[in-house]
Write a protein that holds these residues in place. Structure first.
Motif: not given
Length: 288
Positions: A140-162
């Motif tokens: 068991e693990g929270w991120c098992l099976g997660a796929t990589a995101q598209a490069e464009l999806a990484l550009v903008a931060p989605i929260n204050g931490l990022e």
């Protein structure tokens, strides 16, 4: 008589899946993914108990505190915090999965454990052991099976931490690379994966607070602790949202509402394996 648990709802599917594997080969590996507080550990325990399995968790193969400090110094300071892809010792995990698969009837296989209070791996003398070869290995693990995101999806931060601590995207980019390089091969090793799907990311903070309240035997976490947990779960937000939106390769998806009641089960062979029996909607099946 209480309501049936999730294991009662999907037990036929798991039994059908196990019986399809080769009995002469190594034990099949069942993955269970889901956000914090979704019920992964409970389900993993129930599967192991019912089907004669051994459980492993990504939470128990975190890199040691010094190893994460080194990663933080070399790659990005946010890697000092355990949890995101890149902070696990997957080599260690693979070695112990291999040992379980080769175990003889009298062999005792130790399983790694992580001390979350010490934020470091527990001494080997404290690791629990599993005797013999399990019928199924449950990971068991929270991120098992997660796929990589598209490069464009990484550009903008989605929260204050990022926005504040990863303005240039180095941390999230390194996580994305780790998903392809290290975590995709782990997913390929799983014979099946169950996803406990949260209704939204907003529910995750509530679940995480309930989880901590249960561990601390309190009715609710204090407001200041909830605020700290709200910052902590931002480390997981990007990938959790991605998985909720479909960025995960799963064989059975268990859709949950905010109270962890099952809204539906989706899997290519679920109805065939269970004789066409679907769960009743909105039955509570996972305890916090």
């Amino acid at each position: 008589m209480g309501e049936p648990g999730l294991i009662d709802r999907i037990g036929l599917w798991i039994d059908h899946w196990i019986k399809k594997t080769c009995p002469a080969g190594p034990p099949p590996i069942l993955g269970i993914a889901g956000s914090q507080g979704s019920g992964k550990s409970t389900l993993a325990h129930d599967v192991a108990e019912r089907f004669g399995g051994a459980t492993l968790s990504l939470d128990d193969v975190y890199l040691t505190k010094p190893e994460r400090a080194d990663l933080a110094a070399r790659v990005h300071p946010l890697f000092a915090t355990r949890g995101p892809p890149g902070t696990h010792d997957l080599g260690l995990l693979h070695r112990f999965v291999d040992r379980l698969g080769r175990a003889g009837p009298n062999d005792l296989t130790p399983l790694p454990r992580f001390d979350k209070l010490a934020d470091d791996r527990a001494p080997e003398v404290d690791w629990p052991g599993v005797k013999g070869r399990p019928r199924v290995i449950v990971l068991e693990g929270w991120c098992l099976g997660a796929t990589a995101q598209a490069e464009l999806a990484l550009v903008a931060p989605i929260n204050g931490l990022e926005a504040e601590q990863d303005a240039h995207g180095l941390w999230r980019g390194a996580i994305n690379e780790a998903l392809t390089r290290d975590y995709a091969p782990l997913r390929a090793r799983l014979d099946a994966l169950i996803l406990l799907k949260a209704p939204s990311f907003d529910a995750v903070l509530d679940w995480r607070c309930e989880q901590e309240a249960g561990l601390m035997k309190r009715g609710a976490v204090p407001p200041e602790r909830r605020a700290a947990l709200a910052v902590f779960v931002q480390h997981y937000e990007r990938l959790t949202r991605h998985m909720i939106e479909g960025g995960v390769v799963a064989d059975l998806v268990v859709e949950l509402d905010r109270d962890r009641r099952v809204l539906g089960l989706e899997g290519a062979d679920f109805l065939a394996a269970t004789g066409g029996v679907a769960p009743e909607p909105a039955s509570r099946v996972i305890a916090p």
